[in-house]
Design a protein around this motif. Structure first.
Motif: not given
Length: 876
Positions: A532-548
């Motif tokens: 699935r395409k990562m998106s906020k609405s699906l809640g499946n996308s990590p926050d890049p800043l948190e990953l960093i």
């Protein structure tokens, strides 16, 4: 004191500030250097960093940092897009929170609030890009609504209008009833839903009890019907040609027409024609000269033309009419089926196909150079598979609806007289001058002119981006545009290949007569493990800043690029980022090891000299590989080559060969050679991992104030000692076999094993005996001319090796192992022969690659021969 573990949070902010303070990303035209320029795909001012940005901008940064280190005048222009619809929606929401409605304030007041919002929030994503290490020339930051870029858009509109390319007319457009504006196709998102198909009976006029049944998903539009259409060849309906039917509930008569457009085997074979509310129906209506009845207002409510349900929202009207149709006996049945609904990208409202008076740009002639120059590879798409998609779009191009019913954007420079006469000019003053002098209307004043309230489509500014960021529209001969344009590479997603990329190419040939960029690298979409395409609405996308924050920018950058082939989607997994972080830790531990050595002036060990020569040959070999990968935009493949070089060859092999015994010193020549190698590796890795490489590069030597790896020379490689590489390959395979034997026999690594070699090329091993002894912990190596009875034996290349152990050797186990090895090599030989028998491979592959395959075949044949001899001996 070197930190025991790599702590990215401690160094990333430090080095980024250092780069900024020393202007390492700044660029200006330099006639002594080759220019290399990239313009950023400008993120929306409403945007925040997501995984797609992370991937796209990391790739751009890799390209720009490498070019900078190669001595080119590298310029990466950053900026943001004003994003008309998205930003206006944000500003409207902000005003509502303050108790202000857009309809209650003037355009000027609204724009004041919009600029206030942009100044506060519009630069957030640019600051976030700095967190990932983006080496943009921030002094060149542009914004599509800044005065000079605004003027470029207005100037472009006027010039195209004067050329007869822009016109105003009524056409079917995508209409957003919530945003109350036309939308371009790229601002529309298609969603799959479960919808209802309603089967309705239309009474046939003059034939009591007879009906034609149609199937529709939109019963609320039947009041706008102009005809019922059937296929002229459909025998079921031939008797009704030329007759009329009555619209249910409304009792308005409409004709039955025929057209082969109607598919006989779809639905009932009868189509309700509603020209005002469906694009295909609109075209059918034009063909048959049917009346057009638009029953919806701009907000999606039924107007007085509907007669029924006036003032109701379209969906409320649907519920009510279905109920009424059922009660009146016109509803035959309802079916559920999967359907595609078009929604607004920004407001999520369901799109209405709507006839609207809009401004259009003629695209057919403008598009021809853009098609030609991509098809003939003047502009290259990577991967090239997208050329077919591009051609399909460009060969079927439609006129571009460029007007939007918004306030935030470049206002269309068209001015109207009270009689409706239109004058296109850059300003109202210029329009007045044209009216007075060209139309002889001397009594007119500016108050007599009203400017078109609409703004231009956001893409109408961003299609000029590679030119306008260098002020090439208003000042076409300035120093920047002449030096940096055409730009080199564009990195973007395939989803906007037509809507942005193609239009930039069109603009390049229209305004400057040349391409805007030479290469287009099309990234894939970042998806989750389920695809699935990562998106906020699906809640499946990590926050890049948190990953960093957790893994470090270098870990996230390299982790993403470990699996990001051009044009193919990236299936995101946290393990990729963990792999990136582990790579950082591996490099850091290697640095700690080397920096912890005590250095003496003692004479260098001969095997260490050989190891340095071998590793420099591996570096040169890898540089050739990565340069080939970069030439084909295989950015991930280049990183994997470097990963293997650093992790396997440098850390696991080279350092193991040269590192001194515990608490023993190392000779200066070996240490200096290792530092030189380490610096070279950091330079090769820097485009991918800018922070850790800067930290280590600075620490490995005394650097001058302001000096940076950003401006160091990217290694160019040199001759590759293939004989030495082959010798070491044999050695590493031999060491691996000895270690496998040790593990299989559960022997302590502290026990030195006797090793005998049966070979026709004794010189292959004499120089590296000490390395074999060190890595595999063997006793003094001996050479034999025949097999050793009772010894464990194995084959590497065409040579046989023997290890004599105390006790009995399991002949059956040795025979089984040799048989498996033989089967593997026979299979490998067959596959290699098939590859070399492929005429296309031999004709198209690089000569050195073909030669490498031939060498593999020769090695396999030698090994097979030796294994067959061994098996014969073991069988006795």
């Amino acid at each position: 004191m070197i930190s025991k573990t790599y702590a990215p949070q401690d160094i990333e902010a430090k080095w980024y500030q250092y780069w900024l303070e020393n202007k390492h990303f700044a660029s200006k035209p330099n006639p002594d250097k080759e220019p290399y320029s990239i313009v950023i795909p400008p993120p929306n001012v409403t945007g925040v960093l997501h995984m797609g940005h992370m991937l796209n901008n990391t790739i751009q940064d890799v390209l720009i940092r490498k070019a900078r280190m190669e001595g080119k005048e590298a310029c990466w222009v950053p900026g943001t897009d004003h994003a008309s619809i998205a930003t206006e929606a944000k500003v409207v929401a902000m005003l509502k929170e303050r108790g202000i409605e857009k309809k209650d304030i003037s355009r000027e007041e609204f724009l004041k609030y919009a600029h206030e919002w942009k100044d506060k929030y519009g630069g957030i994503i640019l600051g976030q890009l700095q967190k990932i290490g983006a080496s943009c020339d921030w002094d060149r930051t542009r914004f599509t609504m800044e005065p000079s870029l605004y003027e470029a858009v207005i100037d472009t509109f006027v010039r195209l209008y004067n050329k007869g390319q822009i016109y105003r007319g009524v056409r079917m457009v995508n209409w957003d009833p919530l945003g109350k504006t036309a939308l371009s196709d790229e601002e529309v998102i298609e969603k799959e839903i479960m919808a209802k198909l309603y089967y309705l009976q239309y009474p046939i006029v003059g034939s009591e009890g007879e009906f034609l049944t149609i199937a529709t998903t939109r019963p609320e539009t039947i009041m706008a019907d102009s005809a019922i259409c059937v296929n002229p060849n459909d025998e079921r309906y031939m008797a009704y040609h030329g007759k009329s039917v009555s619209i249910p509930l409304l009792n308005r008569e409409i004709p039955v027409i025929t057209d082969e457009y109607v598919t006989m085997d779809f639905g009932t074979g009868c189509l309700k024609v509603t020209p005002a509310h469906d694009l295909n129906d609109y075209e059918l209506g034009i063909k048959h000269k049917l009346p057009v009845l638009d029953i919806l207002d701009d907000a999606g409510f039924l107007n007085e033309k509907a007669v029924l349900y006036v003032g109701q929202d379209r969906f409320a009207a649907r519920r009510n009419i279905v109920k009424d149709l059922e009660e009146a006996g016109y509803l035959v049945k309802m079916e559920e089926y999967k359907s595609i609904v078009k929604t607004s990208e920004r407001t999520s409202a369901v799109i209405e196909p709507k006839l609207s008076l809009q401004w259009f740009l003629k695209m057919e002639e403008l598009s021809k150079p853009a098609l030609e120059h991509v098809m003939n590879d003047d502009i290259k798409l990577y991967p090239s598979k997208f050329k077919n998609t591009y051609r399909s779009w460009m060969e079927n191009v439609h006129d571009w609806c460029i007007s939007r019913q918004l306030w935030w954007g470049q206002q269309i420079p068209a001015f109207y007289l009270q009689d409706g006469t239109v004058i296109v000019a850059k300003t109202k003053r210029e329009a007045l001058r044209k009216a007075q002098h060209e139309m002889q209307l001397f009594a007119l004043t500016e108050e007599d002119l009203t400017q078109d309230p609409d703004v231009l489509d956001t893409w109408f500014s961003s299609w000029l981006w590679p030119i306008s960021v260098f002020d090439g529209i208003e000042n076409p001969d300035n120093e920047d545009i002449k030096y940096y344009y055409p730009t080199n590479d564009l990195v973007t997603g395939p989803d906007i290949l037509f809507f942005w990329v193609a239009r930039m190419i069109i603009a390049g040939y229209e305004w400057r007569g040349e391409l805007p960029f030479r290469n287009v690298y099309l990234t894939g979409i970042v998806r989750d493990k389920q695809g699935r395409k990562m998106s906020k609405s699906l809640g499946n996308s990590p926050d890049p800043l948190e990953l960093i924050e957790k893994f470090g920018a270098d870990g996230v950058r390299s982790g993403l690029l470990f699996s990001a082939p051009a044009g193919n989607d990236l299936l995101y997994d946290d393990k990729l980022i963990e792999q990136g972080r582990n790579f950082c830790n591996k490099i850091w531990n290697a640095y700690r090891l080397v920096e912890g050595w005590t250095v003496t002036e003692q004479a260098p060990i001969e095997s260490n000299k050989l190891a340095i020569d071998w590793f420099n040959a591996r570096i040169n070999q890898t540089i050739a590989e990565i340069q080939d990968h970069f030439s084909k935009f295989r950015i991930s493949d280049a990183l994997l080559s470097l990963y293997n070089l650093v992790w396997d060859d440098f850390c696991s092999k080279y350092l193991e060969i040269i590192k001194p015994a515990y608490e023993q010193p190392i000779d200066k020549a070996t240490f200096d050679g290792t530092i030189e190698i380490f610096e070279k590796l950091m330079c090769l890795l820097h485009p991918y991992m800018p922070f850790i490489t800067e930290e280590i590069w600075q620490a490995l030597a005394q650097r001058s104030e302001g000096e940076s790896i950003c401006r160091a020379t990217f290694p160019t490689g040199g001759n590759v000692n293939t004989e030495l590489l082959a010798s070491f390959d044999v050695m590493f395979e031999l060491v691996s076999k000895i270690r496998e034997t040790r593990n299989a026999k559960q022997l302590s690594p502290k026990i030195a094993l006797p090793l005998a070699i049966k070979t026709d090329n004794k010189g292959r091993y004499e120089n590296i005996e000490s390395i074999i002894e060190k890595l595999a912990n063997t006793e003094t190596i001996s050479y034999v001319s025949d097999k050793l009875d009772g010894a464990i034996s194995f084959v590497v290349k065409s040579d046989e090796f023997f290890i004599t152990l105390e006790g009995e050797i399991d002949i059956e186990a040795e025979l089984e192992a040799a048989q498996k090895d033989l089967e593997y090599n026979l299979g490998f030989k067959k596959a290699t022969e098939a590859k070399l028998a492929n005429e296309r491979f031999v004709a198209n592959a690089k000569p050195e690659l073909v030669e490498r395959e031939r060498q593999k075949l020769a090695d396999a044949e030698s090994k097979i021969k030796a294994l067959e001899e061994m098996i014969t001996r073991l069988k006795g």
